[in-house]
Design an enzyme around this catalytic site. Structure first.
Site, short mmCIF file in Angstrom:
data_model
loop_
_atom_site.label_atom_id
_atom_site.label_comp_id
_atom_site.label_asym_id
_atom_site.label_seq_id
_atom_site.Cartn_x
_atom_site.Cartn_y
_atom_site.Cartn_z
N ARG A 4 -22.30 -17.32 -20.15
CA ARG A 4 -21.92 -18.11 -19.00
C ARG A 4 -20.54 -18.69 -19.20
NH1 ARG A 4 -24.32 -22.56 -18.65
NH2 ARG A 4 -25.14 -22.70 -20.74
N ASP A 376 -13.95 -13.01 -26.86
CA ASP A 376 -14.57 -13.63 -25.69
C ASP A 376 -14.52 -15.14 -25.93
OD1 ASP A 376 -16.22 -14.45 -23.64
OD2 ASP A 376 -17.61 -12.78 -23.87
N ILE A 377 -13.50 -15.79 -25.37
CA ILE A 377 -13.20 -17.18 -25.70
C ILE A 377 -13.73 -18.07 -24.59
CG2 ILE A 377 -10.82 -16.78 -24.89
CD1 ILE A 377 -9.96 -19.05 -26.74
N GLU A 378 -14.79 -18.83 -24.91
CA GLU A 378 -15.49 -19.63 -23.92
C GLU A 378 -15.82 -21.02 -24.48
OE1 GLU A 378 -18.63 -17.77 -21.68
OE2 GLU A 378 -18.19 -15.80 -22.53
N ASN A 379 -16.26 -21.90 -23.58
CA ASN A 379 -16.85 -23.19 -23.91
C ASN A 379 -15.83 -24.15 -24.52
OD1 ASN A 379 -18.93 -25.13 -24.13
ND2 ASN A 379 -20.42 -23.53 -24.58
#
Length: 557
Positions: A4, A376-379
């Protein structure tokens, strides 16, 4: 675990200066030259785009200060490089104001800080930095932000011991070396060449050397050069140094340019496949049924500290993930390995430096002889952590230098109109650091897309295209050739619905505009379950098995 992303509308403000660790050296002192710009000239400061100048008002103290005229296309980054001692703590400070509060102070390859309350008042920023075991120089910088207006800086200090004296006269720096040239600008590109220009050095100059890394690409007597014999649609980062009979100057700031002739190879039609949940299907069955040849394997995380492991729990090699990769390759396909994701214990925050993180990436690259890696760089631990963003970009720059031909991808969230604050920062920092990222991929889901997922995806992609043009000076075609889309098939966590018809239209738009990468989350979910909502092993909508994968296999770039 769902992949997400939350659309971020604004920046998390760093409301004060960082807590500092003072140098333990008894010989601490301000080792910067012209720290208050009182000489009336910029030297030895070097400012991108020739956008730096010395002004008499406003000033913090004395009679002069540095002005950076940040524009929509240039953040007016001003740098100074100094000799330092290895394994030593330094403290960098400066007083800043203006730029709508977007004034950054930092160490290249280290931390940076900013303070929004500096919009109308002088505010002191501070950064702590400890040099590496063999480090003999460091570069400090101050910069504004794109489109936020003119900033001012004054009373710089880099507190700590200067570089050790050279052991003998034969290795000491001789007098009379020219000043540092201005940061070069890209003045023209073709499919095989990049042209540069820069401002002249002070002092006596015999000529200039144009460097790509440590390699001299051109030697000229004037302040322009054209680097020829390059490949089409390729990015290159250059610095310039002046020389005379006394020696060579410090290198200028770096600039990145890209050759034209961009066309996508279609090699990055790569939906995500995950062995962690969702009843992973037989990957060779999917390949046979759809014609897909490439997958993005998720997720490589921290197995403890800066050591990579699949999902933090499965071994790097010898387990089910290697078996899956071996099967893909035996069937004539290949994989990208994705690092990070929304949740889990990630390498970015756990590795202490860009060098350490690059070494962790290299373990995986070497273990699988990879041609592509996806970050995938998230949050908040990676995407919304500016120090970790910079660490990732620095690590990818090292990876590109050490692995000729590898394709590096960063994947991140978006709003319906394009990159958010943190996405824009990631892009601009990639340009500023010369990270040479090949593909910037947005995730147009869980982003307020509502019922119009096609148009909102296209709008977000065009917003990314425009951000890339601004950061890198690319044409539309060049920007599209560095752009990727990674959607979510069926239901998203926000109950947005991407049908097979919508995904076909997105695929067709991607082909028409020759973007670089098309992916979705995930193959595990590429099975029908009408009315099922968000599921791990199906899409929540009526569809035939592997329909989204079949559509993606038709991506030609």
């Amino acid at each position: 675990m769902y992949r997400r992303i939350l659309a971020v509308a604004g920046a998390a403000l760093l409301a004060g200066a960082a807590v500092l660790v003072a140098s333990t050296s008894a010989s601490a002192a301000n080792i910067l030259s012209n720290p208050g710009l009182e000489s009336g000239t910029l030297s030895p400061w070097s400012c991108s785009g020739n956008l730096g100048s010395v002004v008499t008002t406003p000033v913090h103290s004395g009679s002069r200060a540095l002005q950076g005229a940040a524009s929509a296309a240039d953040n007016a980054k001003c740098t100074q490089t100094v000799a330092v001692q290895a394994n030593t703590a330094y403290t960098l400070t400066a007083w800043v104001r203006g730029g709508s509060g977007y004034v950054y102070l930092g160490v290249t390859g280290g931390n940076q800080v900013w303070n929004p309350s500096a919009a109308s008042n002088w505010v002191q920023l501070s950064v702590a930095y400890t040099t590496g075991a063999s480090q003999t120089s460091l570069q400090i910088f101050v910069q504004g932000w794109y489109g936020t207006g003119t900033y001012y800086a004054d009373d710089f200090s880099l507190d700590g011991p200067g570089g050790n004296p050279s052991p003998s006269p034969t290795t000491s720096a001789p007098p009379g070396v020219p000043g540092t040239p201005g940061t070069p600008s890209v003045t023209g590109t073709t499919a095989s060449s990049i042209s540069l220009s820069w401002s002249a050095s002070s002092g006596t100059v015999t000529g200039y050397r144009v460097y790509e890394g440590t390699t001299v690409r051109a030697t000229v007597t004037g302040t322009t050069a054209t680097i020829s014999g390059l490949g089409a649609c390729a990015s290159h980062t250059y610095t310039v140094a002046a020389y005379n009979n006394s020696g060579e100057s410090a290198k200028s700031g770096a600039t990145t340019g890209s050759t034209t002739g961009c066309t996508s190879t279609g090699a990055m039609a790569a939906p995500y496949y995950y062995n962690g949940w969702g009843s992973p299907p037989s990957i060779t069955t999917v390949m046979s049924a759809t014609g897909i040849k490439q997958f993005t394997m998720a997720f490589m995380l921290s197995g403890g500290g800066c050591t990579p492991a699949w999902d933090s729990s499965r071994p790097l090699t010898g387990g089910v993930d290697q078996q899956t990769i071996n099967a893909v390759r035996a069937a004539g396909g290949d994989v990208e390995i994705s690092f990070g994701g929304w949740s889990g214990n990630k390498l970015g925050p756990n590795c202490s430096s860009a060098t350490a993180l690059a070494a962790a990436y290299q373990q995986v690259i070497s273990a699988y002889n990879l041609k592509y890696i996806d970050i995938d760089i998230e949050n908040t631990d990676e995407f919304e952590n500016e120090a970790v963003q910079d660490r990732i970009l620095g690590a990818l720059k090292i990876v590109k230098a050490n692995n000729p031909g590898i394709k590096t991808i960063v994947t991140f969230g978006t709003s319906t109109t394009g990159p958010t604050y943190y996405g824009t920062r990631l892009i601009n920092q990639a340009a500023a650091l010369g990270a040479n990222i090949d593909v910037f991929t947005i995730m147009p889901f869980d982003f307020g897309g509502g019922a119009d997922m096609y148009n909102n995806t296209v709008n977000a992609a065009n917003g990314l295209k425009n951000a890339l043009k601004t950061a890198f000076g690319w044409t539309d075609a060049q920007a599209y050739a560095h752009l990727g889309i990674s959607g979510m098939n069926g239901y998203s966590d926000q109950s947005e619905i991407t049908t097979t018809a919508i995904w076909t239209n997105i695929r067709n738009w991607a082909n028409t505009n020759h973007i670089a990468r098309l992916a979705f989350w995930s193959v595990n979910r590429d099975r029908g379950c009408a009315g099922g909502g968000v599921q791990e092993s199906c899409s929540g909508i009526a569809q035939s098995d592997w329909a989204f994968t079949s559509i993606t296999a038709g991506f030609t770039g």
